[in-house]
Write an enzyme that holds these catalytic residues in place. Structure first.
Site, PDB file in Angstrom:
ATOM      1  N   SER A 188       0.843  -1.200   0.000  1.00 55.88           N
ATOM      2  CA  SER A 188       0.000   0.000   0.000  1.00 55.88           C
ATOM      3  C   SER A 188       0.874   1.245   0.000  1.00 55.88           C
ATOM      4  O   SER A 188       1.932   1.286   0.630  1.00 55.88           O
ATOM      5  CB  SER A 188      -0.952  -0.007   1.196  1.00 55.88           C
ATOM      6  OG  SER A 188      -0.236   0.088   2.403  1.00 55.88           O
ATOM      7  N   GLY A 191      -0.357   4.585   0.541  1.00 57.10           N
ATOM      8  CA  GLY A 191      -1.118   5.740   1.011  1.00 57.10           C
ATOM      9  C   GLY A 191      -1.974   6.312  -0.101  1.00 57.10           C
ATOM     10  O   GLY A 191      -2.596   5.557  -0.853  1.00 57.10           O
ATOM     11  N   GLY A 203      -2.161   4.922  -3.745  1.00 53.32           N
ATOM     12  CA  GLY A 203      -2.830   3.680  -4.127  1.00 53.32           C
ATOM     13  C   GLY A 203      -2.068   2.454  -3.677  1.00 53.32           C
ATOM     14  O   GLY A 203      -1.613   2.396  -2.531  1.00 53.32           O
ATOM     15  N   GLY A 260      -4.609   1.284   6.383  1.00 49.16           N
ATOM     16  CA  GLY A 260      -4.039   0.002   5.963  1.00 49.16           C
ATOM     17  C   GLY A 260      -4.855  -1.167   6.501  1.00 49.16           C
ATOM     18  O   GLY A 260      -5.103  -2.151   5.799  1.00 49.16           O
ATOM     19  N   ASP A 261      -5.279  -1.056   7.764  1.00 52.07           N
ATOM     20  CA  ASP A 261      -6.077  -2.128   8.365  1.00 52.07           C
ATOM     21  C   ASP A 261      -7.429  -2.222   7.655  1.00 52.07           C
ATOM     22  O   ASP A 261      -7.949  -3.310   7.421  1.00 52.07           O
ATOM     23  CB  ASP A 261      -6.305  -1.851   9.861  1.00 52.07           C
ATOM     24  CG  ASP A 261      -4.990  -1.592  10.585  1.00 52.07           C
ATOM     25  OD1 ASP A 261      -3.959  -2.101  10.117  1.00 52.07           O
ATOM     26  OD2 ASP A 261      -4.999  -0.870  11.604  1.00 52.07           O
TER      27      ASP A 261
HETATM   28  N1  LIG Z   1      -5.020  10.161   1.556  1.00 53.35           N
HETATM   29  C1  LIG Z   1      -5.513   9.076   0.964  1.00 53.35           C
HETATM   30  N2  LIG Z   1      -6.268   9.193  -0.154  1.00 53.35           N
HETATM   31  C2  LIG Z   1      -6.784   8.114  -0.773  1.00 53.35           C
HETATM   32  N3  LIG Z   1      -6.577   6.841  -0.338  1.00 53.35           N
HETATM   33  C3  LIG Z   1      -5.831   6.649   0.764  1.00 53.35           C
HETATM   34  C4  LIG Z   1      -5.246   7.747   1.484  1.00 53.35           C
HETATM   35  N4  LIG Z   1      -4.554   7.250   2.526  1.00 53.35           N
HETATM   36  C5  LIG Z   1      -4.708   5.890   2.470  1.00 53.35           C
HETATM   37  N5  LIG Z   1      -5.469   5.526   1.418  1.00 53.35           N
HETATM   38  C6  LIG Z   1      -5.862   4.169   0.988  1.00 53.35           C
HETATM   39  O1  LIG Z   1      -5.625   3.261   2.045  1.00 53.35           O
HETATM   40  C7  LIG Z   1      -4.639   2.292   1.654  1.00 53.35           C
HETATM   41  C8  LIG Z   1      -3.737   1.970   2.839  1.00 53.35           C
HETATM   42  O2  LIG Z   1      -3.074   3.148   3.267  1.00 53.35           O
HETATM   43  P1  LIG Z   1      -1.550   3.174   3.797  1.00 53.35           P
HETATM   44  O3  LIG Z   1      -0.631   2.776   2.706  1.00 53.35           O
HETATM   45  O4  LIG Z   1      -1.367   4.509   4.425  1.00 53.35           O
HETATM   46  O5  LIG Z   1      -1.605   2.008   4.898  1.00 53.35           O
HETATM   47  P2  LIG Z   1      -0.719   1.766   6.228  1.00 53.35           P
HETATM   48  O6  LIG Z   1       0.508   2.610   6.198  1.00 53.35           O
HETATM   49  O7  LIG Z   1      -0.557   0.303   6.349  1.00 53.35           O
HETATM   50  O8  LIG Z   1      -1.745   2.293   7.360  1.00 53.35           O
HETATM   51  P3  LIG Z   1      -1.998   1.778   8.880  1.00 53.35           P
HETATM   52  O9  LIG Z   1      -0.968   0.732   9.208  1.00 53.35           O
HETATM   53  O10 LIG Z   1      -1.900   3.015   9.709  1.00 53.35           O
HETATM   54  O11 LIG Z   1      -3.382   1.229   8.923  1.00 53.35           O
HETATM   55  C9  LIG Z   1      -3.905   2.898   0.465  1.00 53.35           C
HETATM   56  O12 LIG Z   1      -3.397   1.900  -0.398  1.00 53.35           O
HETATM   57  C10 LIG Z   1      -5.015   3.721  -0.193  1.00 53.35           C
HETATM   58  O13 LIG Z   1      -5.824   2.886  -1.006  1.00 53.35           O
HETATM   59 MG   LIG Z   2      -0.257  -0.803   8.114  1.00 53.00          MG
END
Ligand SMILES: Nc1ncnc2c1ncn2[C@@H]1O[C@H](COP(=O)(O)OP(=O)(O)OP(=O)(O)O)[C@@H](O)[C@H]1O
Ligand SMILES: [Mg+2]
Length: 306
Positions: free
Chosen positions: A221, A223, A226, A252-253
Protein backbone atom coordinates in the site's frame (compact mmCIF):
# COMPACT_ATOMS: atom_id res chain seq x y z
CA UNK A 1 -15.64 -17.11 9.10
CA UNK A 2 -12.97 -14.44 9.25
CA UNK A 3 -10.72 -14.45 12.33
CA UNK A 4 -8.57 -11.50 13.34
CA UNK A 5 -5.68 -11.98 15.71
CA UNK A 6 -4.33 -9.19 17.92
CA UNK A 7 -1.44 -10.35 20.10
CA UNK A 8 -0.51 -6.99 21.60
CA UNK A 9 -3.80 -5.11 22.08
CA UNK A 10 -4.24 -1.87 24.00
CA UNK A 11 -6.87 0.38 25.43
CA UNK A 12 -6.27 3.55 23.41
CA UNK A 13 -7.12 6.61 25.47
CA UNK A 14 -7.24 10.04 23.84
CA UNK A 15 -7.46 13.20 25.92
CA UNK A 16 -8.17 16.47 24.12
CA UNK A 17 -6.83 19.70 25.57
CA UNK A 18 -6.48 23.28 24.34
CA UNK A 19 -2.74 23.61 24.64
CA UNK A 20 0.28 22.03 26.26
CA UNK A 21 1.45 23.60 29.48
CA UNK A 22 4.09 21.76 31.39
CA UNK A 23 4.19 21.61 35.21
CA UNK A 24 0.51 22.50 35.48
CA UNK A 25 -2.79 20.64 35.42
CA UNK A 26 -4.64 20.65 32.10
CA UNK A 27 -8.37 19.90 31.89
CA UNK A 28 -9.43 17.53 29.13
CA UNK A 29 -12.29 19.00 27.08
CA UNK A 30 -13.06 15.60 25.69
CA UNK A 31 -11.82 12.07 26.00
CA UNK A 32 -12.44 8.86 24.14
CA UNK A 33 -11.51 5.24 24.48
CA UNK A 34 -10.85 2.88 21.56
CA UNK A 35 -9.89 -0.74 21.10
CA UNK A 36 -6.28 -0.47 19.92
CA UNK A 37 -4.85 -3.14 17.66
CA UNK A 38 -4.63 -3.92 13.95
CA UNK A 39 -6.82 -7.02 14.23
CA UNK A 40 -9.51 -5.03 16.06
CA UNK A 41 -9.45 -2.37 13.33
CA UNK A 42 -9.95 -5.09 10.73
CA UNK A 43 -12.89 -6.52 12.71
CA UNK A 44 -14.40 -3.03 13.15
CA UNK A 45 -14.12 -2.27 9.42
CA UNK A 46 -15.67 -5.66 8.57
CA UNK A 47 -18.51 -4.80 10.97
CA UNK A 48 -19.07 -1.52 9.07
CA UNK A 49 -19.60 -3.49 5.86
CA UNK A 50 -21.87 -6.01 7.65
CA UNK A 51 -19.40 -8.90 7.68
CA UNK A 52 -19.03 -11.09 10.74
CA UNK A 53 -15.63 -11.80 12.25
CA UNK A 54 -14.20 -13.24 15.45
CA UNK A 55 -11.49 -11.28 17.26
CA UNK A 56 -8.86 -13.42 19.00
CA UNK A 57 -5.70 -12.62 20.95
CA UNK A 58 -4.54 -11.98 24.52
CA UNK A 59 -6.50 -9.91 27.03
CA UNK A 60 -5.84 -9.41 30.71
CA UNK A 61 -7.25 -7.65 33.76
CA UNK A 62 -9.62 -4.69 33.83
CA UNK A 63 -8.40 -3.25 30.51
CA UNK A 64 -8.88 -6.63 28.88
CA UNK A 65 -12.50 -6.68 30.07
CA UNK A 66 -13.02 -3.17 28.68
CA UNK A 67 -11.83 -4.35 25.26
CA UNK A 68 -14.06 -7.40 25.40
CA UNK A 69 -17.12 -5.31 26.40
CA UNK A 70 -16.46 -2.66 23.77
CA UNK A 71 -15.96 -5.15 20.91
CA UNK A 72 -19.08 -7.08 21.96
CA UNK A 73 -21.13 -3.87 22.01
CA UNK A 74 -19.95 -3.20 18.44
CA UNK A 75 -21.36 -6.60 17.45
CA UNK A 76 -17.97 -8.31 17.05
CA UNK A 77 -17.56 -11.90 18.26
CA UNK A 78 -14.60 -12.55 20.54
CA UNK A 79 -12.66 -15.62 21.59
CA UNK A 80 -9.83 -14.30 23.74
CA UNK A 81 -7.09 -16.04 25.66
CA UNK A 82 -6.91 -14.61 29.18
CA UNK A 83 -3.51 -13.73 30.60
CA UNK A 84 -2.46 -12.91 34.16
CA UNK A 85 -0.98 -9.49 33.25
CA UNK A 86 -2.96 -6.32 32.56
CA UNK A 87 -3.64 -5.30 28.94
CA UNK A 88 -1.69 -2.11 28.22
CA UNK A 89 -2.98 1.44 27.89
CA UNK A 90 -1.75 3.78 25.16
CA UNK A 91 -2.37 7.43 25.92
CA UNK A 92 -2.56 10.27 23.39
CA UNK A 93 -2.87 13.88 24.46
CA UNK A 94 -3.98 16.05 21.58
CA UNK A 95 -3.83 19.84 21.71
CA UNK A 96 -6.16 20.87 18.90
CA UNK A 97 -5.34 24.56 19.13
CA UNK A 98 -1.64 23.81 18.51
CA UNK A 99 -2.09 20.87 16.12
CA UNK A 100 0.33 18.93 18.26
CA UNK A 101 0.03 15.70 20.15
CA UNK A 102 2.01 13.39 22.35
CA UNK A 103 1.55 9.62 22.43
CA UNK A 104 2.86 7.29 25.10
CA UNK A 105 2.52 3.53 24.65
CA UNK A 106 2.90 1.13 27.55
CA UNK A 107 5.12 -1.88 26.83
CA UNK A 108 2.40 -4.27 27.89
CA UNK A 109 2.43 -7.52 29.84
CA UNK A 110 4.87 -10.39 29.38
CA UNK A 111 3.19 -13.47 27.90
CA UNK A 112 4.13 -16.77 29.59
CA UNK A 113 4.80 -19.96 27.64
CA UNK A 114 1.59 -21.48 29.08
CA UNK A 115 -0.48 -18.49 27.91
CA UNK A 116 1.04 -18.72 24.44
CA UNK A 117 0.30 -22.46 24.33
CA UNK A 118 -3.32 -21.71 25.37
CA UNK A 119 -3.69 -19.28 22.47
CA UNK A 120 -2.27 -21.76 19.97
CA UNK A 121 -4.70 -24.42 21.29
CA UNK A 122 -7.63 -21.99 20.87
CA UNK A 123 -6.52 -21.28 17.30
CA UNK A 124 -6.16 -24.99 16.48
CA UNK A 125 -9.67 -25.63 17.85
CA UNK A 126 -11.10 -23.08 15.40
CA UNK A 127 -9.12 -24.05 12.29
CA UNK A 128 -11.37 -24.96 9.39
CA UNK A 129 -10.65 -25.20 5.66
CA UNK A 130 -11.81 -22.18 3.70
CA UNK A 131 -11.72 -19.71 6.63
CA UNK A 132 -9.66 -16.51 6.59
CA UNK A 133 -7.19 -15.49 9.31
CA UNK A 134 -5.80 -11.96 9.55
CA UNK A 135 -2.59 -11.77 11.59
CA UNK A 136 -1.59 -8.23 12.35
CA UNK A 137 0.51 -5.93 14.41
CA UNK A 138 3.38 -5.94 16.85
CA UNK A 139 4.27 -8.74 19.24
CA UNK A 140 4.10 -8.64 23.04
CA UNK A 141 7.17 -9.49 25.08
CA UNK A 142 7.57 -13.20 25.69
CA UNK A 143 6.39 -14.03 22.15
CA UNK A 144 9.10 -14.90 19.65
CA UNK A 145 9.23 -13.25 16.20
CA UNK A 146 8.71 -16.71 14.65
CA UNK A 147 5.08 -16.76 15.92
CA UNK A 148 3.41 -15.54 12.71
CA UNK A 149 5.40 -18.05 10.65
CA UNK A 150 4.30 -20.84 13.00
CA UNK A 151 0.64 -19.79 12.86
CA UNK A 152 0.67 -19.28 9.07
CA UNK A 153 1.97 -22.83 8.62
CA UNK A 154 -0.82 -24.18 10.87
CA UNK A 155 -3.50 -22.15 9.08
CA UNK A 156 -2.41 -22.87 5.52
CA UNK A 157 -1.87 -26.60 6.26
CA UNK A 158 -5.49 -26.75 7.49
CA UNK A 159 -6.69 -25.44 4.12
CA UNK A 160 -7.51 -22.01 5.56
CA UNK A 161 -5.99 -18.71 4.32
CA UNK A 162 -3.57 -16.49 6.23
CA UNK A 163 -3.21 -12.74 5.63
CA UNK A 164 -0.19 -11.04 7.20
CA UNK A 165 0.10 -7.33 8.07
CA UNK A 166 3.10 -6.77 10.28
CA UNK A 167 6.58 -5.24 10.14
CA UNK A 168 10.26 -6.00 10.71
CA UNK A 169 11.38 -9.48 11.65
CA UNK A 170 7.85 -10.81 12.32
CA UNK A 171 6.90 -9.81 8.76
CA UNK A 172 10.08 -11.24 7.21
CA UNK A 173 9.79 -14.61 8.96
CA UNK A 174 6.01 -14.68 8.41
CA UNK A 175 6.49 -14.19 4.66
CA UNK A 176 8.82 -17.21 4.52
CA UNK A 177 5.88 -19.37 5.71
CA UNK A 178 3.99 -18.44 2.49
CA UNK A 179 0.80 -16.71 3.65
CA UNK A 180 -1.97 -16.35 1.06
CA UNK A 181 -1.47 -12.56 1.20
CA UNK A 182 0.98 -10.10 2.76
CA UNK A 183 0.12 -6.36 2.93
CA UNK A 184 3.12 -4.23 3.88
CA UNK A 185 3.07 -0.46 3.36
CA UNK A 186 5.96 1.13 1.46
CA UNK A 187 8.18 1.61 4.54
CA UNK A 188 7.63 -1.97 5.66
CA UNK A 189 8.36 -3.23 2.15
CA UNK A 190 11.56 -1.15 1.92
CA UNK A 191 12.75 -2.48 5.25
CA UNK A 192 12.07 -6.04 4.14
CA UNK A 193 14.17 -5.62 1.00
CA UNK A 194 16.78 -3.29 2.51
CA UNK A 195 15.95 -0.73 -0.21
CA UNK A 196 16.63 2.99 -0.14
CA UNK A 197 14.45 5.55 -1.94
CA UNK A 198 16.78 5.40 -4.98
CA UNK A 199 16.08 1.69 -5.30
CA UNK A 200 12.36 2.28 -5.73
CA UNK A 201 12.29 3.36 -9.38
CA UNK A 202 11.56 -0.03 -10.87
CA UNK A 203 8.52 -1.07 -8.85
CA UNK A 204 7.89 -4.11 -11.05
CA UNK A 205 11.32 -5.54 -10.17
CA UNK A 206 11.38 -4.90 -6.44
CA UNK A 207 7.77 -6.04 -5.95
CA UNK A 208 8.57 -9.33 -7.67
CA UNK A 209 11.70 -9.66 -5.50
CA UNK A 210 9.48 -9.13 -2.47
CA UNK A 211 6.98 -11.72 -3.65
CA UNK A 212 9.89 -14.19 -3.97
CA UNK A 213 10.34 -13.89 -0.19
CA UNK A 214 7.32 -16.15 0.23
CA UNK A 215 3.82 -14.64 0.15
CA UNK A 216 1.54 -16.20 -2.49
CA UNK A 217 0.11 -12.75 -3.21
CA UNK A 218 1.51 -9.38 -2.27
CA UNK A 219 -0.12 -5.96 -1.96
CA UNK A 220 2.09 -2.97 -1.12
CA UNK A 221 0.00 0.00 0.00
CA UNK A 222 1.24 3.47 -0.96
CA UNK A 223 -1.12 5.74 1.01
CA UNK A 224 -2.86 8.27 -1.23
CA UNK A 225 -0.89 6.94 -4.22
CA UNK A 226 -2.83 3.68 -4.13
CA UNK A 227 -1.22 0.25 -4.18
CA UNK A 228 0.97 -2.20 -6.09
CA UNK A 229 0.19 -5.84 -6.36
CA UNK A 230 1.92 -9.01 -7.46
CA UNK A 231 0.15 -12.28 -8.07
CA UNK A 232 2.11 -14.93 -9.96
CA UNK A 233 3.62 -13.14 -12.97
CA UNK A 234 1.08 -10.30 -12.84
CA UNK A 235 2.17 -6.90 -11.56
CA UNK A 236 -0.21 -3.96 -11.39
CA UNK A 237 -0.46 -0.47 -9.97
CA UNK A 238 -3.86 0.77 -8.85
CA UNK A 239 -4.62 4.39 -8.04
CA UNK A 240 -6.65 5.21 -4.96
CA UNK A 241 -9.82 7.27 -5.31
CA UNK A 242 -9.44 10.94 -4.45
CA UNK A 243 -10.75 11.93 -1.05
CA UNK A 244 -10.16 14.76 1.39
CA UNK A 245 -7.83 13.20 3.92
CA UNK A 246 -8.77 13.64 7.59
CA UNK A 247 -6.77 10.93 9.38
CA UNK A 248 -5.02 8.10 7.47
CA UNK A 249 -4.20 6.03 10.57
CA UNK A 250 -5.94 2.67 10.24
CA UNK A 251 -6.32 3.01 6.45
CA UNK A 252 -4.04 0.00 5.96
CA UNK A 253 -6.08 -2.13 8.36
CA UNK A 254 -9.27 -1.05 6.58
CA UNK A 255 -7.67 -1.99 3.28
CA UNK A 256 -6.90 -5.48 4.60
CA UNK A 257 -10.53 -5.77 5.79
CA UNK A 258 -11.83 -4.73 2.36
CA UNK A 259 -9.67 -7.26 0.51
CA UNK A 260 -10.46 -10.14 2.90
CA UNK A 261 -14.18 -9.28 2.79
CA UNK A 262 -14.31 -9.87 -0.97
CA UNK A 263 -11.84 -12.78 -1.03
CA UNK A 264 -13.96 -14.54 1.62
CA UNK A 265 -16.93 -14.28 -0.76
CA UNK A 266 -14.90 -16.22 -3.33
CA UNK A 267 -13.80 -13.30 -5.51
CA UNK A 268 -10.35 -13.12 -7.13
CA UNK A 269 -7.70 -10.80 -5.72
CA UNK A 270 -8.02 -8.62 -8.80
CA UNK A 271 -11.73 -8.11 -8.08
CA UNK A 272 -11.19 -7.79 -4.31
CA UNK A 273 -8.49 -5.12 -4.54
CA UNK A 274 -10.73 -2.15 -5.41
CA UNK A 275 -12.71 -2.87 -2.23
CA UNK A 276 -9.44 -2.74 -0.28
CA UNK A 277 -8.55 0.63 -1.77
CA UNK A 278 -12.06 1.96 -1.26
CA UNK A 279 -12.11 0.86 2.41
CA UNK A 280 -8.64 2.41 2.97
CA UNK A 281 -9.65 5.69 1.32
CA UNK A 282 -12.99 5.80 3.16
CA UNK A 283 -11.19 5.45 6.50
CA UNK A 284 -8.52 8.03 5.57
CA UNK A 285 -11.36 10.50 4.94
CA UNK A 286 -12.77 10.12 8.47
CA UNK A 287 -11.53 12.04 11.53
CA UNK A 288 -9.79 10.43 14.50
CA UNK A 289 -10.17 6.70 14.85
CA UNK A 290 -13.42 6.49 12.85
CA UNK A 291 -13.45 3.96 10.03
CA UNK A 292 -15.18 4.23 6.65
CA UNK A 293 -18.85 3.35 6.19
CA UNK A 294 -20.47 0.91 3.76
CA UNK A 295 -22.12 3.83 1.90
CA UNK A 296 -18.75 5.52 1.35
CA UNK A 297 -17.07 2.30 0.27
CA UNK A 298 -19.87 1.50 -2.20
CA UNK A 299 -19.55 4.95 -3.71
CA UNK A 300 -15.73 4.98 -3.89
CA UNK A 301 -15.29 1.48 -5.27
CA UNK A 302 -16.81 2.40 -8.63
CA UNK A 303 -14.21 5.08 -9.27
CA UNK A 304 -11.29 2.61 -9.07
CA UNK A 305 -9.77 1.13 -12.18
CA UNK A 306 -6.98 -1.43 -12.27
N1 LIG B 1 -5.02 10.16 1.56
C1 LIG B 1 -5.51 9.08 0.96
N2 LIG B 1 -6.27 9.19 -0.15
C2 LIG B 1 -6.78 8.11 -0.77
N3 LIG B 1 -6.58 6.84 -0.34
C3 LIG B 1 -5.83 6.65 0.76
C4 LIG B 1 -5.25 7.75 1.48
N4 LIG B 1 -4.55 7.25 2.53
C5 LIG B 1 -4.71 5.89 2.47
N5 LIG B 1 -5.47 5.53 1.42
C6 LIG B 1 -5.86 4.17 0.99
O1 LIG B 1 -5.62 3.26 2.05
C7 LIG B 1 -4.64 2.29 1.65
C8 LIG B 1 -3.74 1.97 2.84
O2 LIG B 1 -3.07 3.15 3.27
P1 LIG B 1 -1.55 3.17 3.80
O3 LIG B 1 -0.63 2.78 2.71
O4 LIG B 1 -1.37 4.51 4.43
O5 LIG B 1 -1.60 2.01 4.90
P2 LIG B 1 -0.72 1.77 6.23
O6 LIG B 1 0.51 2.61 6.20
O7 LIG B 1 -0.56 0.30 6.35
O8 LIG B 1 -1.75 2.29 7.36
P3 LIG B 1 -2.00 1.78 8.88
O9 LIG B 1 -0.97 0.73 9.21
O10 LIG B 1 -1.90 3.01 9.71
O11 LIG B 1 -3.38 1.23 8.92
C9 LIG B 1 -3.91 2.90 0.47
O12 LIG B 1 -3.40 1.90 -0.40
C10 LIG B 1 -5.01 3.72 -0.19
O13 LIG B 1 -5.82 2.89 -1.01
MG1 LIG C 1 -0.26 -0.80 8.11
Amino acid sequence: MIYTLTLNPAVDLELQIDQFQFNSVARAKNSRMDCGGKGFNVSRMLRNVNIESTAMGFIGGYNGQRLQTELTSLGIKTNFTEISGETRTNVSIVAHGEQRHIKVNETGPEISSVELANLITAIKQNLKAGDWWVLGGSLPSGVDSTIYAELITLIENAGAFAVLDSSGEALRLGCLAKPTLAKPNLDEAKELLGLSDEGLDDADLWCKALAKQGPKNLVVSLGEEGALYVSGQAFKKISSPEIIEANPIGAGDSMVAGIVWRLSLGETLQKALPYGLACGAATASRPGTELGSLEQVTELVHSIKI
